[in-house]
Design a protein around this motif. Structure first.
Motif, PDB file in Angstrom:
ATOM      1  N   HIS A 125       4.804   0.206  -0.142  1.00 25.38           N
ATOM      2  CA  HIS A 125       5.656  -0.831   0.445  1.00 25.38           C
ATOM      3  C   HIS A 125       4.943  -2.168   0.490  1.00 25.38           C
ATOM      4  CE1 HIS A 125       3.969   2.177   3.139  1.00 25.38           C
ATOM      5  NE2 HIS A 125       3.759   1.251   4.075  1.00 25.38           N
ATOM      6  N   HIS A 149       0.379   5.079   1.758  1.00 27.44           N
ATOM      7  CA  HIS A 149      -0.444   5.600   2.839  1.00 27.44           C
ATOM      8  C   HIS A 149      -1.488   6.542   2.238  1.00 27.44           C
ATOM      9  CE1 HIS A 149       2.919   4.506   5.813  1.00 27.44           C
ATOM     10  NE2 HIS A 149       2.042   3.529   5.690  1.00 27.44           N
ATOM     11  N   TYR A 163      10.056  -0.226   9.399  1.00 27.45           N
ATOM     12  CA  TYR A 163       9.893  -1.685   9.383  1.00 27.45           C
ATOM     13  C   TYR A 163      11.177  -2.271   9.949  1.00 27.45           C
ATOM     14  CZ  TYR A 163       5.818  -2.568   6.250  1.00 27.45           C
ATOM     15  OH  TYR A 163       4.566  -2.682   5.702  1.00 27.45           O
ATOM     16  N   GLU A 206       7.149   5.443   7.755  1.00 28.04           N
ATOM     17  CA  GLU A 206       7.004   4.237   8.585  1.00 28.04           C
ATOM     18  C   GLU A 206       8.366   3.564   8.767  1.00 28.04           C
ATOM     19  OE1 GLU A 206       3.923   1.755   7.024  1.00 28.04           O
ATOM     20  OE2 GLU A 206       4.139   0.224   8.575  1.00 28.04           O
ATOM     21  N   HIS A 239       0.826  -1.225   0.000  1.00 27.17           N
ATOM     22  CA  HIS A 239       0.000   0.000   0.000  1.00 27.17           C
ATOM     23  C   HIS A 239       0.854   1.265   0.000  1.00 27.17           C
ATOM     24  CE1 HIS A 239       0.866  -1.058   4.238  1.00 27.17           C
ATOM     25  NE2 HIS A 239       1.002   0.253   4.387  1.00 27.17           N
TER      26      HIS A 239
HETATM   27 FE   LIG Z   1       2.437   1.265   5.709  1.00 27.47          FE
END
Ligand SMILES: [Fe+2]
Ligand SMILES: O=P(O)(O)OC[C@H]1O[C@H](O)[C@H](O)[C@@H](O)[C@@H]1O
Length: 186
Positions: free
Chosen positions: A138, A92, A101, A99, A90
């Motif tokens: 991502h 955002h 990860y 974000e 997706h």
């Molecule tokens: Fe995300």
């Protein structure tokens, strides 16, 4: 002073989250229509096959500005045809939201695609840390033979835009070729 319980308990070896505000989502093959290139292989598989699960600590209401969400994704090993199991992926909804990860268990790739459709990939392994800037789609791909567990922390108002991915897809795919993972663009 009143000593409070923490927001949740994390098993840092597995990514497992425990707490009252932890939600769980299960994504099966039937939820991933149109995601994999080989439609024939897709339709020959059991639609109830679990591809990934997501645990999210909803400490703040999703959509609320100013908070953070925290989660773990568990992406199972498997393939549809020769294409490895992956998340929907997706952008955002609020495009500028970033974000983090991080890899917890297993091995795979994080695909990152900009709004022009240029895709890059980063290796995911236990301890890898990935910064996903705003305006970048991502998607996780499990290229290994065990579960790929990945942690994430993102703004509670980021939201998910799956539509743009469903319309145009990612411009790169990760397939097994000669026993190992290879990326394919175009
Ligand atoms: Fe995300
Ligand atoms: O939303 P998907 O593309 O299916 O990915 C699954 C999940 O992966 C990570 O944990 C993200 O931080 C979540 O926001 C996301 O929902």
């Amino acid at each position: 002073m009143n000593i409070q319980q923490p927001a949740a308990k994390v098993n840092w070896a597995t990514g497992n989250l425990e707490g009252k505000k932890v939600s769980k989502t299960v994504r099966k093959l039937k939820h991933l229509e149109g995601v994999f290139a080989d439609e024939e292989a897709y339709s020959s598989m059991d639609p109830e096959t679990v591809v990934y699960e997501v645990e999210v600590l909803e400490q703040e209401q999703p959509g609320k500005e100013g908070g953070l969400l925290f989660g773990t994704s568990y992406l199972y090993p498997g393939k549809v045809g020769d294409e490895y199991f992956m998340t929907k992926g997706h952008f955002h909804e609020k495009r500028d939201r970033a974000e983090y990860y991080w890899g917890i268990r297993g091995s795979g790739l994080l695909l990152l695609m900009d709004e022009q459709g240029v895709t890059t990939a980063e290796q995911v392994f236990p301890g890898s840390l990935h910064y996903v800037p705003g305006h970048i789609a991502h998607r996780l791909v499990n290229t290994g033979s065990e579960v790929l567990a990945v942690g994430a922390c993102w703004p509670s108002d980021a939201g998910h835009d799956y539509g743009s991915i469903a319309d145009r897809g990612f411009t790169a795919r990760v397939k097994e070729s000669g026993g190992k993972a290879a990326t394919e663009t175009g």
